[in-house]
Design a protein around this motif. Structure first.
Motif, PDB file in Angstrom:
ATOM      1  N   ILE A 208       4.276 -19.881  10.442  1.00 54.59           N
ATOM      2  CA  ILE A 208       4.129 -19.242   9.094  1.00 54.59           C
ATOM      3  C   ILE A 208       4.499 -17.800   9.208  1.00 54.59           C
ATOM      4  O   ILE A 208       4.162 -17.024  10.346  1.00 54.59           O
ATOM      5  CB  ILE A 208       2.226 -19.201   8.685  1.00 54.59           C
ATOM      6  N   GLU A 209       4.983 -17.052   8.380  1.00 56.26           N
ATOM      7  CA  GLU A 209       5.494 -15.675   8.433  1.00 56.26           C
ATOM      8  C   GLU A 209       4.160 -15.085   8.002  1.00 56.26           C
ATOM      9  O   GLU A 209       3.728 -15.371   7.021  1.00 56.26           O
ATOM     10  CB  GLU A 209       6.575 -15.300   7.438  1.00 56.26           C
ATOM     11  N   VAL A 210       3.721 -14.126   8.809  1.00 59.50           N
ATOM     12  CA  VAL A 210       2.541 -13.204   8.717  1.00 59.50           C
ATOM     13  C   VAL A 210       2.695 -11.692   8.618  1.00 59.50           C
ATOM     14  O   VAL A 210       3.596 -11.276   9.314  1.00 59.50           O
ATOM     15  CB  VAL A 210       1.698 -13.490   9.941  1.00 59.50           C
ATOM     16  N   VAL A 211       2.392 -11.287   7.501  1.00 59.44           N
ATOM     17  CA  VAL A 211       2.248  -9.693   7.240  1.00 59.44           C
ATOM     18  C   VAL A 211       0.818  -9.233   7.593  1.00 59.44           C
ATOM     19  O   VAL A 211      -0.104  -9.756   6.805  1.00 59.44           O
ATOM     20  CB  VAL A 211       2.733  -9.396   5.876  1.00 59.44           C
TER      21      VAL A 211
ATOM     22  N   GLU B  68       3.466  -1.373  -2.644  1.00 56.77           N
ATOM     23  CA  GLU B  68       4.949  -1.205  -2.557  1.00 56.77           C
ATOM     24  C   GLU B  68       5.408  -1.427  -1.065  1.00 56.77           C
ATOM     25  O   GLU B  68       6.645  -2.101  -0.917  1.00 56.77           O
ATOM     26  CB  GLU B  68       5.263   0.274  -2.870  1.00 56.77           C
ATOM     27  N   ARG B  69       4.572  -0.975  -0.239  1.00 52.88           N
ATOM     28  CA  ARG B  69       5.048  -1.293   1.425  1.00 52.88           C
ATOM     29  C   ARG B  69       5.111  -2.916   1.594  1.00 52.88           C
ATOM     30  O   ARG B  69       5.861  -3.197   2.238  1.00 52.88           O
ATOM     31  CB  ARG B  69       4.115  -0.631   2.296  1.00 52.88           C
ATOM     32  N   LEU B  70       4.185  -3.718   1.085  1.00 50.08           N
ATOM     33  CA  LEU B  70       4.224  -5.088   1.353  1.00 50.08           C
ATOM     34  C   LEU B  70       5.571  -5.445   0.662  1.00 50.08           C
ATOM     35  O   LEU B  70       6.249  -6.404   1.345  1.00 50.08           O
ATOM     36  CB  LEU B  70       2.957  -5.586   0.584  1.00 50.08           C
ATOM     37  N   LYS B  71       5.779  -5.160  -0.409  1.00 52.20           N
ATOM     38  CA  LYS B  71       6.780  -5.759  -1.274  1.00 52.20           C
ATOM     39  C   LYS B  71       8.200  -5.350  -0.652  1.00 52.20           C
ATOM     40  O   LYS B  71       9.396  -6.109  -0.763  1.00 52.20           O
ATOM     41  CB  LYS B  71       7.014  -5.413  -2.796  1.00 52.20           C
TER      42      LYS B  71
ATOM     43  N   PRO C 199       9.650  -9.375  -0.172  1.00 49.52           N
ATOM     44  CA  PRO C 199       9.824  -9.003  -1.543  1.00 49.52           C
ATOM     45  C   PRO C 199       9.245 -10.224  -2.189  1.00 49.52           C
ATOM     46  O   PRO C 199       8.964 -10.028  -3.432  1.00 49.52           O
ATOM     47  CB  PRO C 199      11.438  -9.246  -1.493  1.00 49.52           C
ATOM     48  N   THR C 200       9.144 -11.493  -1.522  1.00 47.02           N
ATOM     49  CA  THR C 200       8.519 -12.623  -2.562  1.00 47.02           C
ATOM     50  C   THR C 200       7.216 -12.632  -2.447  1.00 47.02           C
ATOM     51  O   THR C 200       6.528 -12.258  -1.420  1.00 47.02           O
ATOM     52  CB  THR C 200       9.424 -13.960  -2.179  1.00 47.02           C
ATOM     53  N   PRO C 201       6.607 -13.437  -3.605  1.00 44.88           N
ATOM     54  CA  PRO C 201       4.967 -13.286  -3.529  1.00 44.88           C
ATOM     55  C   PRO C 201       4.480 -14.133  -2.303  1.00 44.88           C
ATOM     56  O   PRO C 201       5.197 -15.082  -1.852  1.00 44.88           O
ATOM     57  CB  PRO C 201       4.661 -14.001  -4.639  1.00 44.88           C
ATOM     58  N   PHE C 202       3.508 -14.048  -1.564  1.00 48.12           N
ATOM     59  CA  PHE C 202       2.688 -14.561  -0.571  1.00 48.12           C
ATOM     60  C   PHE C 202       2.177 -15.924  -1.211  1.00 48.12           C
ATOM     61  O   PHE C 202       1.612 -15.854  -2.361  1.00 48.12           O
ATOM     62  CB  PHE C 202       1.755 -13.669   0.098  1.00 48.12           C
ATOM     63  N   ASP C 203       2.284 -16.794  -0.151  1.00 45.41           N
ATOM     64  CA  ASP C 203       1.325 -18.185  -0.495  1.00 45.41           C
ATOM     65  C   ASP C 203      -0.214 -17.923  -0.194  1.00 45.41           C
ATOM     66  O   ASP C 203      -0.701 -18.499  -1.178  1.00 45.41           O
ATOM     67  CB  ASP C 203       1.876 -19.200   0.437  1.00 45.41           C
TER      68      ASP C 203
ATOM     69  N   VAL D 176       0.050  -9.475  -4.814  1.00 40.64           N
ATOM     70  CA  VAL D 176       1.279  -9.802  -4.472  1.00 40.64           C
ATOM     71  C   VAL D 176       1.204 -11.451  -3.937  1.00 40.64           C
ATOM     72  O   VAL D 176       2.088 -11.884  -3.108  1.00 40.64           O
ATOM     73  CB  VAL D 176       1.417  -9.183  -3.070  1.00 40.64           C
ATOM     74  N   VAL D 177       0.188 -11.956  -4.380  1.00 41.83           N
ATOM     75  CA  VAL D 177       0.051 -13.450  -4.038  1.00 41.83           C
ATOM     76  C   VAL D 177       0.443 -14.152  -5.265  1.00 41.83           C
ATOM     77  O   VAL D 177       0.207 -14.185  -6.312  1.00 41.83           O
ATOM     78  CB  VAL D 177      -1.333 -13.796  -3.776  1.00 41.83           C
ATOM     79  N   LYS D 178       1.233 -15.353  -5.119  1.00 44.77           N
ATOM     80  CA  LYS D 178       2.114 -16.148  -6.058  1.00 44.77           C
ATOM     81  C   LYS D 178       0.856 -16.882  -6.845  1.00 44.77           C
ATOM     82  O   LYS D 178      -0.379 -16.976  -6.409  1.00 44.77           O
ATOM     83  CB  LYS D 178       2.821 -17.214  -5.620  1.00 44.77           C
ATOM     84  N   VAL D 179       1.282 -17.138  -8.236  1.00 38.76           N
ATOM     85  CA  VAL D 179       0.213 -17.818  -8.911  1.00 38.76           C
ATOM     86  C   VAL D 179      -0.057 -19.129  -8.400  1.00 38.76           C
ATOM     87  O   VAL D 179       0.691 -19.843  -7.923  1.00 38.76           O
ATOM     88  CB  VAL D 179       0.658 -18.050 -10.254  1.00 38.76           C
TER      89      VAL D 179
END
Length: 300
Positions: free
Chosen positions: A163-166, A193-196, A200-204, A222-225
Motif C-alpha cells: 500500500i502507498e502510505v502518506v 494542499e501539502r497532501l494533494k 494528487p488522487t483521493p486516498f482509499d 482527501v479520501v475518496k467517496v
C-alpha cells in the motif's frame, strides 16, 4: 503474593496516580501470574487518568500490554511453565509489579528482543493489525500521526502489503516517517494542499491516531467517496463519517509483528523509558504528545 499497582481514586493530572499494595487472589484456571519486567504506556492510559475517556469506575487501574516472567501458571496445561519469558495483552491492568493474565493472550518473548521493547508491542501491534483488517483492500493510506506507537507499525504493515502510505508527523519526526517507508508530511495549516501535492488522487483509506479536528476535516477533503475513514483516538469527532476502530485481540496477528521485530523486518522504537516509581512523570510526558514510537515503564 503481593503486587504494587498503579491506581487513581479520582480523575485529574498525574498527581492523582498512587501506588497501592494488593494481595493477589489464588490463581484462577486458564491464567498465568506474571512478574512484570516492562509495560507500555499509551495515550489512552493518560486520557483515562484525566477522565477525558471514562472506561471504568473509580478507582481505576492502567495498562494493557506487558512483558515479563511467569511466576505461577495453571497446572492443568503443559504449554507454559514457571520461568518462561512472555509478552502479551493484560487482563485487568499491566502497570503493576505482578499481574494475572489469560493464557490465551501469551506470546513467547524472543531472546533478541529486550524487555522495554517486548513490553510495548502487544497493544499497538494488535491495534495496527485490527486497522488493516477492518479497512479492507486499499491501494493508498493516509495516517494522521504516523510517528507514534500504533502509527509507526501501521505504516510498516501497510507498506509490507504494498500500500502507498502518506503519514503526517511533526517536523522533528519527518525523517523517522521516511525511514518507516511512508511519504512524510508535516501537519498544521495548509495540510490538505501539502497532501494533494504528494498524492494528487483521493486516498482509499485514512486512519486518525490523534482525534483532532484537523485530522477529521482533512480526511473528509482527501479520501475518496466511499473510502474508509477511521479513528483509534476514542474521542467524539465532529463527523460521524469517521468510524471508531477498537482493538481486537488476536495472538496470530501479534505473533506476526513480534516475528517481524525479531528478524529485523519491522522497526520498533522505544523513545522514553521510565522506572515504575516515576510513573507520574511518564504520564505527564504522554499528555504532552509528540511521542516517537513508544514509552515504557520498566520494573526492577
Amino acid at each position: 503474593m503481593k503486587s504494587t499497582i498503579l491506581a487513581a481514586h479520582q480523575y485529574g493530572q498525574p498527581e492523582v496516580l498512587e501506588f497501592a499494595q494488593y494481595e493477589l487472589p489464588p490463581l484462577a484456571a486458564g491464567m498465568a501470574r506474571i512478574q512484570v519486567k516492562a509495560s507500555g504506556i499509551n495515550p489512552i492510559d493518560a486520557r483515562r487518568m484525566t477522565g477525558e475517556f471514562k472506561h471504568a469506575a473509580l478507582p481505576q487501574t492502567f495498562g494493557t500490554e506487558y512483558a515479563g516472567i511467569i511466576a505461577e501458571v495453571d497446572g492443568s496445561q503443559n504449554e507454559w511453565t514457571v520461568g518462561d519469558e512472555v509478552l502479551g495483552s493484560g487482563g485487568a491492568f499491566t502497570h503493576a509489579t505482578v499481574i494475572d493474565v489469560p493464557l490465551a493472550n501469551l506470546i513467547r518473548k524472543p531472546k533478541n528482543i529486550d524487555w522495554p521493547i517486548a513490553g510495548t508491542i502487544a497493544g499497538a501491534a494488535q491495534t495496527a493489525m485490527t486497522i488493516l483488517d477492518e479497512t479492507g483492500p486499499a491501494q493508498s493510506l493516509l495516517v494522521h500521526g504516523g510517528s507514534g506507537g500504533v502509527g509507526s507499525i501501521v505504516v510498516q504493515l501497510a507498506v509490507e502489503k504494498g500500500i502507498e502510505v502518506v503519514a503526517t508527523a511533526s517536523a522533528a519526526n519527518q525523517d523517522y516517517i521516511r525511514k518507516l517507508g511512508a511519504i512524510a508530511v508535516t501537519y498544521g495549516e495548509g495540510l490538505v494542499e501539502r497532501l494533494k501535492a504528494v498524492h494528487p488522487t483521493p486516498f482509499d483509506v485514512s486512519i486518525d491516531m490523534i482525534g483532532s479536528e484537523e485530522a477529521t476535516q482533512t480526511s473528509l477533503a482527501v479520501v475518496k467517496v466511499g473510502g474508509f475513514m477511521g479513528s483509534i483516538a476514542g474521542r467524539k469527532l465532529s463527523s460521524n463519517k469517521i468510524q471508531p476502530v477498537w482493538v481486537k485481540r488476536n495472538t496470530k496477528n501479534l505473533q506476526h509483528v513480534v516475528d517481524g521485530i525479531a528478524d529485523g523486518r519491522f522497526t520498533w522504537t522505544v523513545s522514553r523509558e521510565y522506572a515504575f516509581k516515576d510513573a507520574q512523570q511518564a504520564y505527564s510526558d504522554i499528555l504532552e504528545g509528540h511521542t516517537k514510537g513508544k514509552s515504557v515503564l520498566v520494573f526492577e
